[in-house]
Enzyme design. Structure first.
Site, short mmCIF file in Angstrom:
data_model
loop_
_atom_site.label_atom_id
_atom_site.label_comp_id
_atom_site.label_asym_id
_atom_site.label_seq_id
_atom_site.Cartn_x
_atom_site.Cartn_y
_atom_site.Cartn_z
N GLY A 32 25.62 91.95 28.06
CA GLY A 32 24.83 92.33 26.88
C GLY A 32 25.12 91.38 25.75
N SER A 33 24.58 91.45 24.55
CA SER A 33 23.32 92.01 24.29
C SER A 33 22.79 91.59 22.92
CB SER A 33 23.49 93.50 24.36
OG SER A 33 22.57 94.27 24.72
#
Length: 201
Positions: A165-166
């Site tokens: 992520g992210s």
């Protein structure tokens, strides 16, 4: 090739599974091997150098947020699955606080991601207070800051990564205004290399 911390945690089980499955179920071993190769590629950590003076991007990806917050500007970078996920210091300074904030795991490109799990790094710079934030997304489950309170920061040094992520945000020092921004929403940037804001000295 250098890799982000934690690559072994995900890659070794995948490669071990591929070895076992090569005997028990050869077609599945190919899948496990591909997963392991993807993990190694995802955790890549190339060397970077700033392309000029000013505030460098904290992350690879696309500019997803540009907004005013009081007297400061926030610039957010959304990292998709193909981007390098090692984050960089946008400026030199000194870490004052590192704060983990529990939260949700919503897609990081949406406005609702403000409620996601995050780590905020408060930084004292020669231009005033600033902040770097690591924000988890829908698939991210662990944020890894590499710095702690009291650490000095060099511009573009590695400061952390997020597993799968992210988004990484930077709250610019108060001396920067909209006229100093060199990016807008939708622009692609590279961590530790692309300049997102600069002032004439």
């Amino acid at each position: 090739m250098r890799f982000a911390h934690g690559v072994r945690r995900f890659a070794i089980p995948a490669f071990a599974a591929a070895a076992v499955l090569s005997v028990l179920a050869p077609p599945l071993s190919v899948v496990a091997l591909a997963v392991g190769a993807f993990v190694v590629w995802f955790f890549r950590d190339p060397d970077r150098r700033p392309s000029g003076p000013g505030v460098v991007s904290p992350a690879d990806g696309r500019i997803s947020v540009v907004r005013e917050e009081g007297e400061q500007l926030r610039v957010g970078v959304f990292m998709n699955v193909t981007d390098v996920h090692v984050n960089r210091a946008p400026f030199a300074g000194r870490v004052e606080r590192v704060t983990h904030r529990p939260g949700k795991h919503l897609p990081a490109f949406t406005k609702e991601s403000e409620r996601n799990e995050r780590v905020d790094v408060d930084v004292a710079t020669e231009d005033g207070p600033a902040e770097l934030s690591f924000i988890a997304g829908a698939f991210a489950r662990r944020i890894h800051p590499y710095v702690e309170a009291g650490d000095g920061l060099a511009r573009a040094q590695r400061v952390g990564h997020i597993d799968f992520g992210s988004r990484a945000d930077v709250l610019l020092p108060p001396v920067y205004d909209e006229a100093d921004l060199l990016v807008e929403e939708g622009d692609r940037v590279r961590a530790g290399e692309s300049i997102i804001a600069a002032k004439e000295r």
